[in-house]
Design an enzyme around this catalytic site. Structure first.
Site, PDB file in Angstrom:
ATOM      1  N   GLY A  47       0.380   1.282 -25.069  1.00  0.00           N
ATOM      2  CA  GLY A  47       1.261   1.232 -23.856  1.00  0.00           C
ATOM      3  C   GLY A  47       0.457   0.380 -22.756  1.00  0.00           C
ATOM      4  CB  CYS A  48       1.497  -1.655 -19.808  1.00  0.00           C
ATOM      5  SG  CYS A  48       2.182  -0.193 -18.741  1.00  0.00           S
ATOM      6  CE1 TYR A  49      -0.869   1.677 -14.755  1.00  0.00           C
ATOM      7  CE2 TYR A  49       0.722   3.316 -15.723  1.00  0.00           C
ATOM      8  CZ  TYR A  49       0.289   2.415 -14.749  1.00  0.00           C
ATOM      9  OH  TYR A  49       0.806   2.401 -13.313  1.00  0.00           O
ATOM     10  CD  GLU A  53      -0.485  -1.669 -16.405  1.00  0.00           C
ATOM     11  OE1 GLU A  53       0.726  -1.269 -16.402  1.00  0.00           O
ATOM     12  OE2 GLU A  53      -1.241  -1.784 -17.368  1.00  0.00           O
TER      13      GLU A  53
END
Length: 350
Positions: A153-155, A246
């Site tokens: 995932g991106c996080y 992000e």
């Protein structure tokens, strides 16, 4: 390798699918020969994403109409749970075909953890042993030969790039990690949701999924492996009123006798030869504008005003290094192609 490898993209109507095509269409050894988007089947791609019109990409089609024998690799950009059956059918019946999955379906090594966090039982847990966690800089050897490459995932990508080396070197207390994370609205997907409407998200910063975000499972899994002990991290995501980008701020307790200089030294040593990871000069604050549109992750370390604590900040583009760019990077690793191929985009500014 000189020939172009033939690729299918499942879920071409989402943001990550669009960015995969934006990047991948210029890759010299990758050719997208089939794109699926069940709700838009029969339409030219340009009617869904006008910025991708005129690139010679195929018309959108139904997943059921795919002939898997036609491809060398399948990129999967479907939501979690929707791709399990398709991937299982491909892996079990087509020996040479590789899967690069941008969903959450094969990220968690423990099927019970998947059921806990995603609310439904995994239908093909036996295939987990064929999957590699696709954090490119940390699992290259596993990615090279895996049938399924589960892109993080991106996080987790942003946080784990900052934290895995520090936990692995026992420089921090793994039981005291707090991650304050912020993402642009594209991280919530393209589907219609009230909290991502312009009038709801614009000029507003808001937390969501407090103490319950599904990416917590990935963070716990990978940091526990790096630290050699079971840990649970504090993780709170926030939605920021911009389309992409992000930034994660990690609040850490130093291990006894360790310093912020030790953290900086370890990160610089670990990533010195990595083309997509940069440890910034002392005192420079990472910002999303440094990485927008690129496959870069930029990190820096700061001394907290509280003795014995440190702050590590990492930033990336959630749609590129946090998803589609990392998928292309994993494609390069899996097929023995120079890892930077197709990923040399300089960040967009302003």
């Amino acid at each position: 390798m000189s020939k172009k490898l033939k690729a299918a993209l499942l879920g071409a109507s989402g943001y990550t699918g669009a960015d995969l095509l934006r990047i991948g269409v210029l890759h010299p050894q990758l050719e997208f020969t089939a794109l699926t988007a069940n709700t838009h089947a029969g339409k030219p791609l340009g009617t869904v994403f006008p910025h991708l019109d005129g690139l010679g990409l195929p018309q959108l089609q139904q997943t059921d109409d795919m002939n898997w024998q036609d491809f060398d690799v399948v990129f999967c950009g479907l939501p979690h749970a929707t791709s399990q059956e398709i991937i299982a059918e491909i892996v079990e019946n087509h020996d040479r075909l590789r899967i690069i999955d941008m969903s959450a379906d094969y990220r968690l090594r423990d099927p019970d953890s998947y059921q806990k966090w995603y609310g439904n039982k995994h239908i093909a847990p036996h295939l987990q042993e064929k999957a590699a966690y696709g954090l490119s800089e940390h699992y290259r050897e596993q990615i090279k030969d895996a049938r399924i490459i589960a892109c993080p995932g991106c996080y987790p990508t942003a946080a784990l790039m900052a934290l895995i080396p520090l936990a692995n070197a026992a420089l921090i207390d793994p039981a005291d990690i707090i991650i304050d994370a912020k993402s642009g609205v594209s991280g919530a997907g393209r589907g219609l949701k009230q909290n991502t409407l312009f009038t709801e998200a614009g000029e507003s910063l808001s937390p969501y999924a407090v103490a319950s975000h599904r990416h917590s499972a990935e963070l716990d899994q990978e940091i526990s492996l790096a630290a050699g002990q079971q840990v649970a991290v504090g993780f709170t995501p926030h939605l920021i009123p911009m389309s992409r980008g992000e930034l994660v701020t990690c609040h850490l307790r130093l291990a006894e006798g360790k310093s912020v200089a030790d953290l900086r030294s370890e990160l610089k040593s670990r990533y010195d030869a990595e083309p997509f990871v940069q440890i910034l000069d002392e005192g420079v604050f990472p910002s999303t504008s440094m990485v927008r549109g690129s496959n870069l992750c930029k990190i820096n370390v700061f001394e907290d005003r509280i003795p014995g604590r440190a702050i590590v900040i990492a930033t990336l583009d959630n749609l590129v290094k946090g998803s589609a760019g990392q998928a292309i990077q994993n494609f390069n690793i899996a097929f023995g192609i120079e890892e930077t191929t197709g990923l040399q985009q300089v960040a967009m500014f302003p």
